[in-house]
Design a protein around this motif. Structure first.
Motif, PDB file in Angstrom:
ATOM      1  N   ASP A 196     -57.329   3.510 -19.273  1.00  9.86           N
ATOM      2  CA  ASP A 196     -58.392   4.298 -18.653  1.00  9.86           C
ATOM      3  C   ASP A 196     -58.538   3.982 -17.163  1.00  9.86           C
ATOM      4  OD1 ASP A 196     -58.934   5.624 -20.966  1.00  9.86           O
ATOM      5  OD2 ASP A 196     -60.624   4.316 -21.566  1.00  9.86           O
ATOM      6  N   GLU A 197     -58.354   2.715 -16.808  1.00  9.13           N
ATOM      7  CA  GLU A 197     -58.458   2.357 -15.391  1.00  9.13           C
ATOM      8  C   GLU A 197     -57.302   2.947 -14.583  1.00  9.13           C
ATOM      9  OE1 GLU A 197     -59.347  -1.598 -14.209  1.00  9.13           O
ATOM     10  OE2 GLU A 197     -60.517  -2.040 -16.027  1.00  9.13           O
ATOM     11  N   VAL A 198     -56.139   2.990 -15.191  1.00  3.81           N
ATOM     12  CA  VAL A 198     -55.006   3.627 -14.512  1.00  3.81           C
ATOM     13  C   VAL A 198     -55.280   5.122 -14.348  1.00  3.81           C
ATOM     14  CG1 VAL A 198     -52.539   4.128 -14.631  1.00  3.81           C
ATOM     15  CG2 VAL A 198     -53.405   1.906 -15.434  1.00  3.81           C
ATOM     16  N   ARG A 199     -55.814   5.731 -15.395  1.00  3.35           N
ATOM     17  CA  ARG A 199     -56.142   7.158 -15.312  1.00  3.35           C
ATOM     18  C   ARG A 199     -57.146   7.425 -14.207  1.00  3.35           C
ATOM     19  NH1 ARG A 199     -57.037  11.193 -13.955  1.00  3.35           N
ATOM     20  NH2 ARG A 199     -57.337  13.207 -14.987  1.00  3.35           N
ATOM     21  N   GLY A 232     -57.995  10.185 -10.148  1.00  4.41           N
ATOM     22  CA  GLY A 232     -59.147  11.018  -9.855  1.00  4.41           C
ATOM     23  C   GLY A 232     -59.176  12.270 -10.693  1.00  4.41           C
ATOM     24  N   SER A 233     -59.435  13.396 -10.039  1.00  9.96           N
ATOM     25  CA  SER A 233     -59.551  14.677 -10.746  1.00  9.96           C
ATOM     26  C   SER A 233     -58.211  15.366 -10.968  1.00  9.96           C
ATOM     27  CB  SER A 233     -60.473  15.612  -9.958  1.00  9.96           C
ATOM     28  OG  SER A 233     -59.932  15.865  -8.663  1.00  9.96           O
ATOM     29  N   HIS A 234     -57.135  14.751 -10.498  1.00 14.37           N
ATOM     30  CA  HIS A 234     -55.815  15.363 -10.669  1.00 14.37           C
ATOM     31  C   HIS A 234     -55.438  15.397 -12.152  1.00 14.37           C
ATOM     32  CE1 HIS A 234     -55.055  15.509  -6.389  1.00 14.37           C
ATOM     33  NE2 HIS A 234     -55.394  14.231  -6.283  1.00 14.37           N
ATOM     34  N   ASP A 235     -54.803  16.461 -12.538  1.00 15.24           N
ATOM     35  CA  ASP A 235     -54.425  16.683 -13.932  1.00 15.24           C
ATOM     36  C   ASP A 235     -53.153  15.903 -14.249  1.00 15.24           C
ATOM     37  OD1 ASP A 235     -54.297  17.602 -16.471  1.00 15.24           O
ATOM     38  OD2 ASP A 235     -53.753  19.661 -15.944  1.00 15.24           O
ATOM     39  N   VAL A 236     -53.266  14.830 -15.020  1.00 13.53           N
ATOM     40  CA  VAL A 236     -52.126  14.032 -15.434  1.00 13.53           C
ATOM     41  C   VAL A 236     -52.226  13.748 -16.927  1.00 13.53           C
ATOM     42  CG1 VAL A 236     -51.827  12.933 -13.168  1.00 13.53           C
ATOM     43  CG2 VAL A 236     -53.285  11.859 -14.892  1.00 13.53           C
ATOM     44  N   GLU A 237     -51.096  13.436 -17.560  1.00 13.06           N
ATOM     45  CA  GLU A 237     -51.047  13.092 -18.972  1.00 13.06           C
ATOM     46  C   GLU A 237     -50.729  11.601 -19.089  1.00 13.06           C
ATOM     47  OE1 GLU A 237     -48.430  15.775 -21.147  1.00 13.06           O
ATOM     48  OE2 GLU A 237     -48.445  17.109 -19.412  1.00 13.06           O
ATOM     49  N   ILE A 238     -51.588  10.851 -19.767  1.00 14.83           N
ATOM     50  CA  ILE A 238     -51.407   9.412 -19.926  1.00 14.83           C
ATOM     51  C   ILE A 238     -50.728   9.121 -21.259  1.00 14.83           C
ATOM     52  CG2 ILE A 238     -52.558   7.180 -20.069  1.00 14.83           C
ATOM     53  CD1 ILE A 238     -52.646   8.389 -17.300  1.00 14.83           C
ATOM     54  N   VAL A 239     -49.664   8.337 -21.224  1.00 12.53           N
ATOM     55  CA  VAL A 239     -48.928   7.952 -22.429  1.00 12.53           C
ATOM     56  C   VAL A 239     -48.982   6.427 -22.564  1.00 12.53           C
ATOM     57  CG1 VAL A 239     -46.736   8.065 -23.680  1.00 12.53           C
ATOM     58  CG2 VAL A 239     -47.374   9.904 -22.090  1.00 12.53           C
ATOM     59  N   PRO A 240     -49.904   5.865 -23.347  1.00  7.05           N
ATOM     60  CA  PRO A 240     -49.934   4.407 -23.545  1.00  7.05           C
ATOM     61  C   PRO A 240     -48.723   3.945 -24.362  1.00  7.05           C
ATOM     62  CG  PRO A 240     -52.005   5.454 -24.214  1.00  7.05           C
ATOM     63  CD  PRO A 240     -50.997   6.533 -24.086  1.00  7.05           C
ATOM     64  N   ASN A 268     -49.055   1.142  -5.772  1.00 10.30           N
ATOM     65  CA  ASN A 268     -48.063   2.146  -6.158  1.00 10.30           C
ATOM     66  C   ASN A 268     -48.726   3.479  -6.496  1.00 10.30           C
ATOM     67  OD1 ASN A 268     -44.971   1.258  -6.786  1.00 10.30           O
ATOM     68  ND2 ASN A 268     -46.321  -0.523  -6.893  1.00 10.30           N
ATOM     69  N   THR A 269     -49.735   3.446  -7.358  1.00 10.09           N
ATOM     70  CA  THR A 269     -50.344   4.716  -7.778  1.00 10.09           C
ATOM     71  C   THR A 269     -51.021   5.425  -6.608  1.00 10.09           C
ATOM     72  OG1 THR A 269     -52.366   3.559  -8.483  1.00 10.09           O
ATOM     73  CG2 THR A 269     -50.658   3.945 -10.151  1.00 10.09           C
ATOM     74  N   GLN A 270     -51.542   4.650  -5.645  1.00  6.60           N
ATOM     75  CA  GLN A 270     -52.120   5.293  -4.467  1.00  6.60           C
ATOM     76  C   GLN A 270     -51.051   6.058  -3.690  1.00  6.60           C
ATOM     77  OE1 GLN A 270     -55.125   5.678  -3.834  1.00  6.60           O
ATOM     78  NE2 GLN A 270     -56.406   3.925  -4.385  1.00  6.60           N
ATOM     79  N   GLN A 271     -49.852   5.504  -3.612  1.00  2.00           N
ATOM     80  CA  GLN A 271     -48.753   6.226  -2.959  1.00  2.00           C
ATOM     81  C   GLN A 271     -48.443   7.521  -3.705  1.00  2.00           C
ATOM     82  OE1 GLN A 271     -47.064   5.599  -0.147  1.00  2.00           O
ATOM     83  NE2 GLN A 271     -48.058   3.660   0.343  1.00  2.00           N
ATOM     84  N   MET A 272     -48.497   7.462  -5.029  1.00  2.00           N
ATOM     85  CA  MET A 272     -48.202   8.656  -5.819  1.00  2.00           C
ATOM     86  C   MET A 272     -49.323   9.687  -5.705  1.00  2.00           C
ATOM     87  SD  MET A 272     -45.972  10.205  -7.606  1.00  2.00           S
ATOM     88  CE  MET A 272     -44.816   8.937  -8.135  1.00  2.00           C
ATOM     89  N   VAL A 273     -50.575   9.231  -5.720  1.00  2.00           N
ATOM     90  CA  VAL A 273     -51.716  10.166  -5.646  1.00  2.00           C
ATOM     91  C   VAL A 273     -51.656  10.969  -4.352  1.00  2.00           C
ATOM     92  CG1 VAL A 273     -54.223  10.296  -5.412  1.00  2.00           C
ATOM     93  CG2 VAL A 273     -53.202   8.845  -7.172  1.00  2.00           C
ATOM     94  N   LYS A 274     -51.237  10.330  -3.253  1.00  2.00           N
ATOM     95  CA  LYS A 274     -51.129  11.035  -1.975  1.00  2.00           C
ATOM     96  C   LYS A 274     -50.233  12.264  -2.072  1.00  2.00           C
ATOM     97  CE  LYS A 274     -50.054   8.858   1.684  1.00  2.00           C
ATOM     98  NZ  LYS A 274     -49.351   7.955   2.622  1.00  2.00           N
TER      99      LYS A 274
END
Length: 794
Positions: free
Chosen positions: A551-554, A558-566, A522-528
């Motif tokens: 951290d593994e999800v983050r 990669g280097s894309h700017d995202v905000e992680i909310v656990p 799923n996240t690979q589809q989103m990163v694209k």
């Protein structure tokens, strides 16, 4: 007898599928190629040799005619047979079936393409009055059998057929024993021209009178064309009792079976009198690729302008269309088409009703192509539109944009409370381009003529649009289609304004089970596609036992700017546990801002999946593709609708359709992927009030927040079985290999956004928002996607 015939039919069907040809040689039965006949088939051939020889020679009838005991059987029948489009593999067998009739034909003519083998056979049987002919009209006898080259006559066929050829009957047909596939047709006792235009017979073996045939037959005709013409001229077409044996091959397309490439079509063009438009239109008429001698051109001149009419007549005198009618007609005020449309809506539509009622009075073909004078389609548009017909299709249109607001005049349903419609946007290039719709404008559309004959165009008080009314009153059994590959140019139209949405946020929930890699897929589809989002990119990550650390999800971004909310994982609430928290992060009424919500779908596959896993994969990848790979069409819809998604389901009679039996709404987007306009969500506090603390609350939320009529669906609208892999086109597979590496590192999202605006602050390291403390079940989530039965989207 019936059981033996059934066994023989099954044997012949199996041999036909293997490409085996049978040939009677005296009392022997030859077959070739021999290598394709197994030992078991040879035994069956030996067992049924007598019956098969009889069938090939026409000596065995599969049924008897319905002849009353007092009815006398004629001792002589003078008739000709015309074998149409003979087939090498069946021609000699067809001749033998004719010679075996109790009353043999006086002559046998062979028409159509003739191979060397068939010509040799004709010479062999020349002593029995078999000859080539250029046309069936060369037959000399008063009764003529038109024999489809794929059929054989049963022994009593001619006696039964002649007995049914009574006064007022133009042709007599019969059912077919289907030797290739098995079974038997069940045609009605009488058929009309509309019946034949819709579906026709498997094979058109009929008997007609010569006087009737001479009147109706035209060069280039097939038997089906002649039968339809007979019906249009008032002759009855009736069935008799004895079937023919039909040895057809592979199932042809509807276009080929109905010989639509040879169809004569009426082309109806209302001309409003605008000379600049006429110049472009006549160029199109000169170059369009449908054979001009197979178009009946009706130019409905409503200009009330003698100079314009003279221009039209001048073109008619020089064009190569042999059948043109210049119909001058005054449906309303002169120049009405160019008056301000918002002030003349009813008057214009009343005039169009009068125009199309003129068309109804001039219908002489089975298909009608309507083309407005300011629409320029692709040159091959008629062939393309006819290709999309089947026996249940009433209309196929080519799309074009309105010259007033730039929307496509193609719609999925009518609006509630008025005469407006919900217009559609163009699908992505790799999606199905031919789609079923509710209705369309009449700018470029091919109709089955019978649906126009059955509709009287009128505009009751309170109605505004003749085309909306036409499609609303069209019976539900009829399909209506659009072929998006045939987009037309609308002359002098107003282009769509640039989208006002310039800021795009992402809200995304991930439950990263350590036991499988579905969350990663799923996240690979989103990163694209991550560069589509130039606002905030907020990723909620469920935490707890059996889950991958945030951290593994983050790291997958990669280097894309995202905000992680656990957030602690919740077995009961699933992705709904973070839904309100995510919404809070984009609380804004900026009219230029929109937000996309989604979640990693199908992540609990190894624990519980109530549907086909392959279908689940195609489903989630379709949502990423349809909602993120075509921003322009999403932006266009967001101008009109506050919420846009895919896989929409409307279920007002079953609001608690969800598996938990608690979540409730009148409709939802199956899979919970959708865009919304921020100003419409956050203008009030309703977005909090309608939220339900239930397992399917996030999916139900959109249907509680907005009425169904305020939603738009870009793909798979109303799809009930979302888990069926065959529901999807294209079928998009995952792009993650067994070792977890992506197979294509070249992102496509950079090509999706044209404005280049970045509404975020300067680049910064990913930061985490402190999770709110609240009671939550920290056990492993049993089903982050939840059981998604085929009766609902999920």
């Amino acid at each position: 007898m019936g059981e033996r015939v059934s066994e023989v039919a099954e044997l012949l069907a199996e041999l036909t599928r293997r490409g085996v040809t049978l040939e009677p040689r005296g009392d022997s039965l030859a077959f070739h190629p021999r290598a394709k006949v197994t030992g078991e088939l040879r035994e069956r051939l030996q067992q049924h040799k007598g019956q098969i020889l009889g069938l090939l020679r026409g000596e065995v009838g599969l049924s008897t005619p319905s002849v009353a005991p007092t009815t006398s059987v004629p001792t002589a029948i003078d008739y000709s047979v015309v074998v149409m489009e003979p087939r090498t593999e069946t021609f000699e067998s067809a001749l033998l079936s004719l010679f075996a009739q109790p009353l043999a034909p006086r002559e046998i003519l062979v028409c159509g393409p003739i191979s060397k083998a068939i010509r040799k056979t004709i010479r062999t049987y020349a002593g029995r009055h078999v000859r080539e002919a250029a046309s069936p009209t060369e037959a000399r006898q008063e009764q003529i059998v038109l024999l489809d080259g794929r059929t054989l006559l049963g022994r009593d066929w001619i006696v039964s057929a002649v007995g049914s050829l009574r006064d007022g009957v133009g042709a007599v047909y019969c059912d077919h024993e289907l030797l290739t596939t098995g079974g038997r047709t069940n045609y009605p006792e009488q058929v009309t021209g509309d019946d034949l235009a819709r579906s026709g017979f498997e094979a058109n073996t009929v008997i007609v009178r010569r006087s009737v045939l001479i009147e109706a037959w035209q060069p280039g005709d097939g038997i089906a064309d002649c039968l339809r013409r007979l019906s249009r001229r008032g002759w009855n077409l009736r069935k008799h009792a004895v079937p023919v044996l039909y040895r057809g091959g592979s199932e042809p397309t509807y276009f080929d079976r109905q010989r639509l490439a040879h169809e004569t079509v009426a082309l109806f063009i209302p001309l409003a009198g605008r000379e600049s438009l006429w110049r472009e239109l006549r160029k199109f008429l000169d170059r369009q690729t449908w054979p001009h001698d197979r178009l009946r051109l009706i130019l409905c001149d409503t200009s009330q302008d003698e100079q314009f009419s003279r221009l039209v007549r001048d073109w008619i005198s020089r064009c190569d269309y042999p059948d043109v009618r210049h119909l001058r007609f005054a449906p309303g005020t002169k120049g009405l088409a160019d008056m301000p449309r918002d002030q003349q809506i009813v008057a214009v539509n009343e005039a169009m009703c009068r125009i199309y009622n003129q068309l109804r009075q001039n219908l002489t073909s089975d298909y009608v192509w309507v083309l407005e004078d300011d629409i320029i389609p692709p040159d091959d548009v008629l062939a393309q539109l006819l290709w999309s017909f089947d026996e249940h299709t009433a209309s196929v249109c080519a799309p074009y944009r309105s010259r007033f607001d730039g929307w496509y005049l193609v719609w999925s349903r009518e609006r509630l409370g008025d005469n407006g419609v919900h217009q559609l946007t163009k699908p992505l290039p790799d999606s199905q381009q031919v789609q079923q719709i509710r209705g369309s404008g009449f700018g470029c559309v091919v109709f089955r003529a019978e649906v126009l004959r059955e509709h009287i165009f009128h505009l009751p008080t309170g109605e505004h649009w003749y085309d909306v009314r036409f499609f609303r009153e069209l019976l539900g059994r009829w399909k209506r289609k659009v072929d998006w590959s045939c987009e037309c140019q609308h002359l002098h139209n107003t282009p769509r304004p640039a989208s006002k949405i310039t800021k795009r946020n992402l809200l995304y929930h991930v439950t990263p089970f350590a036991s499988n890699d579905i969350w990663l897929r799923n996240t690979q589809q989103m990163v694209k596609r991550i560069d589509l989002f130039n606002g905030r990119r907020i990723i909620a990550v469920a935490t707890g036992d059996g889950l991958v650390p945030p951290d593994e999800v983050r790291a997958t971004f990669g280097s894309h700017d995202v905000e992680i909310v656990p957030h602690p994982n919740s077995r009961e609430l699933r992705e709904n546990a973070t839904f309100l928290k995510l919404l809070e992060q984009v609380d804004s009424t900026d009219p230029e801002e929109a937000t996309f919500y989604a979640h990693a779908k199908g992540v609990a596959k190894d624990i519980l999946c109530s549907g086909d896993p392959l279908g689940s994969r195609y489903w989630r990848n379709a949502m990423y593709h349809e909602l993120l790979d075509g921003w322009d069409r999403i932006a266009e819809l967001l101008e009109e609708y506050p919420v846009v998604g895919s896989h929409r389901r409307h279920h007002p009679q079953h609001p608690t359709i969800y598996p938990d039996g608690q979540s409730s709404s009148d409709w939802h987007f199956g899979g919970t992927f959708f865009w919304f306009r921020n100003r419409d969500v956050f203008a009030t506090n309703r977005w909090r009030e309608v939220w339900q603390p239930t397992g399917w609350g996030a999916e139900a939320w959109v249907g509680r927040m907005f009425p169904f009529d305020q939603s738009a669906c870009v793909a798979y609208d109303g799809l009930e079985d979302a888990y069926n892999p065959d529901s999807y086109f294209p079928q998009i597979d995952d792009e993650v290999t067994a070792d977890g590496c992506h197979t294509n590192d070249d992102p496509v999202s950079a090509r999706l956004v044209q404005d280049g605006t970045d509404h975020r602050t300067e680049p910064r390291r990913a930061r985490r928002l402190r999770s709110q403390r609240q009671t939550a079940d920290r056990r492993q989530l049993a089903d982050a996607d939840g059981p998604c039965p085929g009766t609902r989207g999920a």
